[in-house]
Scaffold this motif. Sequence first.
Motif, PDB file in Angstrom:
ATOM      1  N   VAL A  15       0.852  -1.185   0.000  1.00  0.00           N
ATOM      2  CA  VAL A  15       0.000   0.000   0.000  1.00  0.00           C
ATOM      3  C   VAL A  15       0.891   1.238   0.000  1.00  0.00           C
ATOM      4  CG1 VAL A  15      -1.719   1.307   1.315  1.00  0.00           C
ATOM      5  CG2 VAL A  15      -1.847  -1.199   1.194  1.00  0.00           C
ATOM      6  N   PRO A  16       0.579   2.258  -0.830  1.00  0.00           N
ATOM      7  CA  PRO A  16       1.410   3.458  -0.873  1.00  0.00           C
ATOM      8  C   PRO A  16       1.555   4.087   0.511  1.00  0.00           C
ATOM      9  CG  PRO A  16      -0.200   3.469  -2.631  1.00  0.00           C
ATOM     10  CD  PRO A  16      -0.531   2.310  -1.762  1.00  0.00           C
ATOM     11  N   LEU A  17       2.754   4.524   0.829  1.00  0.00           N
ATOM     12  CA  LEU A  17       3.052   5.074   2.146  1.00  0.00           C
ATOM     13  C   LEU A  17       3.048   6.589   2.149  1.00  0.00           C
ATOM     14  CD1 LEU A  17       5.992   2.688   3.151  1.00  0.00           C
ATOM     15  CD2 LEU A  17       3.568   2.492   3.733  1.00  0.00           C
ATOM     16  N   SER A  18       2.925   7.214   0.972  1.00  0.00           N
ATOM     17  CA  SER A  18       3.103   8.659   0.934  1.00  0.00           C
ATOM     18  C   SER A  18       2.269   9.280  -0.166  1.00  0.00           C
ATOM     19  CB  SER A  18       4.581   8.994   0.708  1.00  0.00           C
ATOM     20  OG  SER A  18       4.995   8.484  -0.540  1.00  0.00           O
ATOM     21  N   ALA A  19       2.294  10.587  -0.201  1.00  0.00           N
ATOM     22  CA  ALA A  19       1.717  11.363  -1.289  1.00  0.00           C
ATOM     23  C   ALA A  19       2.820  12.230  -1.869  1.00  0.00           C
ATOM     24  CB  ALA A  19       0.569  12.232  -0.781  1.00  0.00           C
ATOM     25  N   LEU A  20       2.611  12.719  -3.064  1.00  0.00           N
ATOM     26  CA  LEU A  20       3.551  13.658  -3.650  1.00  0.00           C
ATOM     27  C   LEU A  20       3.608  14.937  -2.814  1.00  0.00           C
ATOM     28  CD1 LEU A  20       2.376  13.452  -7.373  1.00  0.00           C
ATOM     29  CD2 LEU A  20       4.420  12.388  -6.417  1.00  0.00           C
ATOM     30  N   GLU A  21       4.732  15.621  -2.864  1.00  0.00           N
ATOM     31  CA  GLU A  21       4.824  16.953  -2.267  1.00  0.00           C
ATOM     32  C   GLU A  21       4.306  17.952  -3.292  1.00  0.00           C
ATOM     33  OE1 GLU A  21       8.330  18.517  -0.305  1.00  0.00           O
ATOM     34  OE2 GLU A  21       8.962  16.462   0.122  1.00  0.00           O
ATOM     35  N   LEU A 196       3.148   3.787  -6.162  1.00  0.00           N
ATOM     36  CA  LEU A 196       3.995   4.432  -5.160  1.00  0.00           C
ATOM     37  C   LEU A 196       3.227   5.356  -4.226  1.00  0.00           C
ATOM     38  CD1 LEU A 196       7.105   5.502  -7.283  1.00  0.00           C
ATOM     39  CD2 LEU A 196       7.004   3.677  -5.572  1.00  0.00           C
ATOM     40  N   SER A 197       2.293   6.117  -4.770  1.00  0.00           N
ATOM     41  CA  SER A 197       1.601   7.108  -3.950  1.00  0.00           C
ATOM     42  C   SER A 197       0.269   7.462  -4.577  1.00  0.00           C
ATOM     43  CB  SER A 197       2.456   8.370  -3.787  1.00  0.00           C
ATOM     44  OG  SER A 197       2.548   9.074  -5.010  1.00  0.00           O
ATOM     45  N   VAL A 198      -0.627   7.979  -3.746  1.00  0.00           N
ATOM     46  CA  VAL A 198      -1.910   8.526  -4.192  1.00  0.00           C
ATOM     47  C   VAL A 198      -2.069   9.883  -3.521  1.00  0.00           C
ATOM     48  CG1 VAL A 198      -4.407   8.239  -4.269  1.00  0.00           C
ATOM     49  CG2 VAL A 198      -2.919   6.233  -4.496  1.00  0.00           C
ATOM     50  N   THR A 199      -2.253  10.929  -4.319  1.00  0.00           N
ATOM     51  CA  THR A 199      -2.274  12.296  -3.804  1.00  0.00           C
ATOM     52  C   THR A 199      -3.630  12.937  -4.078  1.00  0.00           C
ATOM     53  OG1 THR A 199       0.086  12.484  -4.290  1.00  0.00           O
ATOM     54  CG2 THR A 199      -1.116  14.533  -3.857  1.00  0.00           C
ATOM     55  N   PRO A 200      -4.454  13.217  -3.058  1.00  0.00           N
ATOM     56  CA  PRO A 200      -5.763  13.852  -3.263  1.00  0.00           C
ATOM     57  C   PRO A 200      -5.629  15.247  -3.863  1.00  0.00           C
ATOM     58  CG  PRO A 200      -5.586  12.901  -1.064  1.00  0.00           C
ATOM     59  CD  PRO A 200      -4.202  12.892  -1.644  1.00  0.00           C
ATOM     60  N   LEU A 201      -6.597  15.613  -4.697  1.00  0.00           N
ATOM     61  CA  LEU A 201      -6.568  16.915  -5.369  1.00  0.00           C
ATOM     62  C   LEU A 201      -7.797  17.774  -5.080  1.00  0.00           C
ATOM     63  CD1 LEU A 201      -5.279  15.773  -8.882  1.00  0.00           C
ATOM     64  CD2 LEU A 201      -3.985  17.093  -7.189  1.00  0.00           C
ATOM     65  N   SER A 202      -8.744  17.269  -4.315  1.00  0.00           N
ATOM     66  CA  SER A 202     -10.011  17.985  -4.154  1.00  0.00           C
ATOM     67  C   SER A 202      -9.862  19.327  -3.459  1.00  0.00           C
ATOM     68  CB  SER A 202     -11.014  17.104  -3.400  1.00  0.00           C
ATOM     69  OG  SER A 202     -11.362  15.971  -4.183  1.00  0.00           O
ATOM     70  N   ALA A 203      -8.762  19.538  -2.739  1.00  0.00           N
ATOM     71  CA  ALA A 203      -8.529  20.853  -2.121  1.00  0.00           C
ATOM     72  C   ALA A 203      -8.206  21.919  -3.147  1.00  0.00           C
ATOM     73  CB  ALA A 203      -7.384  20.750  -1.106  1.00  0.00           C
ATOM     74  N   TYR A 204      -7.884  21.479  -4.390  1.00  0.00           N
ATOM     75  CA  TYR A 204      -7.420  22.423  -5.413  1.00  0.00           C
ATOM     76  C   TYR A 204      -8.374  22.568  -6.590  1.00  0.00           C
ATOM     77  CZ  TYR A 204      -3.239  21.021  -2.866  1.00  0.00           C
ATOM     78  OH  TYR A 204      -2.345  20.711  -1.871  1.00  0.00           O
ATOM     79  N   GLY A 205      -9.247  21.590  -6.809  1.00  0.00           N
ATOM     80  CA  GLY A 205     -10.136  21.669  -7.956  1.00  0.00           C
ATOM     81  C   GLY A 205     -11.013  20.439  -8.074  1.00  0.00           C
ATOM     82  N   TRP A 206     -11.964  20.510  -9.011  1.00  0.00           N
ATOM     83  CA  TRP A 206     -12.998  19.493  -9.169  1.00  0.00           C
ATOM     84  C   TRP A 206     -12.832  18.787 -10.511  1.00  0.00           C
ATOM     85  CZ3 TRP A 206     -16.649  17.286  -6.233  1.00  0.00           C
ATOM     86  CH2 TRP A 206     -17.728  16.652  -6.838  1.00  0.00           C
TER      87      TRP A 206
END
Length: 256
Positions: A15-21, A196-206
Motif C-alpha cells: 500500500v502506498p506510504l506517501s503522497a507527492l509533495e 507508489l503514492s496517491v495524492t488527493p486533489l479535491s482541495a485544489y479543484g474538481w
Amino acid sequence: MRAFILSLSLAHAAVPLSALELTLRDSFEFPRAASLAYDAEVCGFWVAIEGPQIFLLNPAGQEVRRVEPGFRTIRSLTVEVDGLMIADGYGSFQRIDREGNALSAPFRLAEGLYDVEGLHREPDGSYLVVEDDAARLMRIAPDGERLLEILGTAVDPIMTEPQGVARDPITGNILVVDDNEGLNAIFEFTGAGELLSVTPLSAYGWDAEGIAVQAQTGTLWVGFDSGQRIAIFDYVPTRPPEGLALLDDGPDCALS
C-alpha cells in the motif's frame, strides 16, 4: 520475447506510504481542460478541451497560441519531435505540426483502442495511454504492441476513472489523474507499474482530467474539467526504489 503485458494484481502490492509533495503556486480559470502536455520546444504546455481547438499556454498560464487541426473533438494530446499527436477518443489519431497543420492522415494507434483520455509519448517512441471506461493504463509500442497494462480495478485504492497521464523524466515515475467518479487524485507508479503514492486533489479543484510536468523547474500542472480551472504546483516526486537508476531531467526549454 521482446514485449510483455502486465495485468498487474496490484491490490496485493504494498500500500502506498506517501503522497507527492505539492505546493499550490497559482490557479486560474480555463474552460474544460481535458488533456495537458508540456512542450520544451516552445517552453509551454498544450491544452485540449474536448472541442476542435487546442491551446498553447506559457508556464504561467497565459495563452500563446490556439490552433484548430480539423478534428471535431480532441480529447487527448502528446508532444512529439516534430509537433503533436492528437486523439479524438473514438479511435482516431493524427500527427500535426505546432501550427495545427496535418503531418499525417488520421490513423489507429492500436487495434481495439478507442476511449483514450490520456496520451504521453515516451523517449523510445512508445506511448503511455489511458483509457477511461476500461480503467487502464497501457504502454504501447509504435507498431501497436501492448508492452504494459495496469488495470485500475486491480490497484489499491481502485483507480476508477483514469484520465490524464504524464511521466517524470528524472525518476521515470508515471503520473495518472483519476477524476471525480474516482478519487480526484494523482496515482504515481514506477515505470514498471508499482503503485507508489496517491495524492488527493479535491482541495485544489474538481474533476481532474489532465496533467503535465516540467522537471527542471519542479512544476506540475493539473487541469480540472468540470471545475474549469488549471492549477500550477511546485512538485517533488516520490523517488524510485533504491537501486533504480535515475533518468535525466528531460529536454531544456528551447526558449530559455
